[in-house]
Design an enzyme around this catalytic site. Structure first.
Site, mmCIF file in Angstrom:
data_model
loop_
_atom_site.group_PDB
_atom_site.id
_atom_site.type_symbol
_atom_site.label_atom_id
_atom_site.label_comp_id
_atom_site.label_asym_id
_atom_site.label_seq_id
_atom_site.Cartn_x
_atom_site.Cartn_y
_atom_site.Cartn_z
ATOM 1 N N GLU A 99 55.712 46.635 51.824
ATOM 2 C CA GLU A 99 56.550 47.846 51.744
ATOM 3 C C GLU A 99 58.020 47.459 51.598
ATOM 4 O O GLU A 99 58.452 46.426 52.109
ATOM 5 C CB GLU A 99 56.377 48.668 53.028
ATOM 6 C CG GLU A 99 55.320 49.755 52.923
ATOM 7 C CD GLU A 99 55.798 50.989 52.164
ATOM 8 O OE1 GLU A 99 56.588 50.845 51.209
ATOM 9 O OE2 GLU A 99 55.378 52.095 52.527
ATOM 10 N N ASP A 100 58.765 48.317 50.932
ATOM 11 C CA ASP A 100 60.205 48.056 50.820
ATOM 12 C C ASP A 100 60.940 48.409 52.117
ATOM 13 O O ASP A 100 61.824 47.677 52.550
ATOM 14 C CB ASP A 100 60.812 48.804 49.622
ATOM 15 C CG ASP A 100 60.475 50.290 49.608
ATOM 16 O OD1 ASP A 100 59.609 50.720 50.395
ATOM 17 O OD2 ASP A 100 61.078 51.020 48.810
ATOM 18 N N ASP A 103 60.796 53.386 57.892
ATOM 19 C CA ASP A 103 61.801 54.283 58.447
ATOM 20 C C ASP A 103 61.180 54.915 59.695
ATOM 21 O O ASP A 103 61.140 54.298 60.751
ATOM 22 C CB ASP A 103 62.079 55.297 57.324
ATOM 23 C CG ASP A 103 63.352 56.069 57.494
ATOM 24 O OD1 ASP A 103 63.721 56.330 58.641
ATOM 25 O OD2 ASP A 103 63.970 56.439 56.496
ATOM 26 N N PHE A 152 72.325 55.289 54.580
ATOM 27 C CA PHE A 152 71.594 55.628 53.356
ATOM 28 C C PHE A 152 71.579 54.419 52.426
ATOM 29 O O PHE A 152 72.556 54.151 51.738
ATOM 30 C CB PHE A 152 72.251 56.836 52.682
ATOM 31 C CG PHE A 152 71.321 57.575 51.758
ATOM 32 C CD1 PHE A 152 70.426 56.906 50.938
ATOM 33 C CD2 PHE A 152 71.346 58.967 51.719
ATOM 34 C CE1 PHE A 152 69.568 57.587 50.103
ATOM 35 C CE2 PHE A 152 70.487 59.668 50.878
ATOM 36 C CZ PHE A 152 69.601 58.967 50.064
ATOM 37 N N ARG A 165 67.018 52.281 41.894
ATOM 38 C CA ARG A 165 65.942 51.348 42.248
ATOM 39 C C ARG A 165 66.153 49.980 41.594
ATOM 40 O O ARG A 165 65.699 48.965 42.100
ATOM 41 C CB ARG A 165 64.588 51.892 41.769
ATOM 42 C CG ARG A 165 64.104 53.137 42.496
ATOM 43 C CD ARG A 165 62.630 53.344 42.188
ATOM 44 N NE ARG A 165 62.158 54.689 42.438
ATOM 45 C CZ ARG A 165 61.672 55.110 43.616
ATOM 46 N NH1 ARG A 165 61.629 54.292 44.630
ATOM 47 N NH2 ARG A 165 61.234 56.345 43.752
#
Ligand code: PRP
Length: 185
Positions: A99-100, A103, A152, A165
């Site tokens: 996974e990037d 959260d 963010f 991206r």
């Protein structure tokens, strides 16, 4: 080169490269002799996956899933809709989810539950960015790239409205980008 919409580079391209090289070495050692299936979650995880597999020196199968959250983002049930399932049968194989970012942890918690039911020989997680300040469910992360603060972040797979991206680094998005857009809604 810094994109005008980026307030600050948080993790440089060189730092990402070095970390992936390090993670690739560790994963190659630990999975040596095992039937390794690396599973990435579309779309954000693809950039990390593409670089990570190329730093791995043992045979590896790659596969992808696409999921989307059900209901409002405030829903903490963690129920997601599978838009694209795995092609591979993972029963008795060693699965590593790539996974990037983690959260709240809801996406991954669902994935772990869902893949565990297919009885793999092993099921672990490799994540590039850990935003632990926002975690709702606690998760076992075996391999981690970097901790990030609750800001963010975009780039290296992470988007804001499908943009950024392709940035080769992880940066903090300028507040003006989303505040302007939100003001115009
Ligand atoms: C991101 C990321 C994880 C998820 C993590 O995907 O790739 O899958 O959010 O968030 P959580 O820990 O709060 O569940 P996103 O839904 O933004 O889709 P994308 O990969 O297409 O950007």
């Amino acid at each position: 080169m810094l994109n005008d919409d980026i307030e600050k580079v948080l993790i440089t391209e060189a730092e990402i490269k070095y970390k992936i090289h390090e993670l690739g070495g560790i994963i190659s050692n630990e999975y040596s002799g095992k039937d390794l299936v690396m599973v990435s979650v579309l779309r954000g995880g693809v950039i990390f996956m593409a670089d990570l597999v190329r730093s791995i020196s043992i045979p590896v199968t790659i596969d992808f899933m696409a999921i989307s959250s059900y209901g409002p983002s405030t829903d903490t049930s963690g129920v997601v809709r599978v838009l694209k399932d795995l092609e591979e049968n993972i029963n008795d194989r060693h699965v590593l989810i790539v996974e990037d970012i983690i959260d709240t942890g809801l996406t991954l918690s669902y994935l772990l539950r869902s893949l565990k039911a297919r009885e793999p020989a092993g099921l672990d997680v490799c994540v590039l960015l850990d935003k632990s300040a926002r975690r709702i469910v606690d998760l076992p992360i075996k391999y981690k790239g970097f901790d990030v603060p609750d800001v963010f972040v975009v780039g290296y797979g992470l988007d804001y409205r499908q943009k950024y991206r392709n940035l080769p680094y992880v940066g903090i998005l300028n507040k003006s980008v989303y505040e302007e857009e939100w003001a115009n809604l």
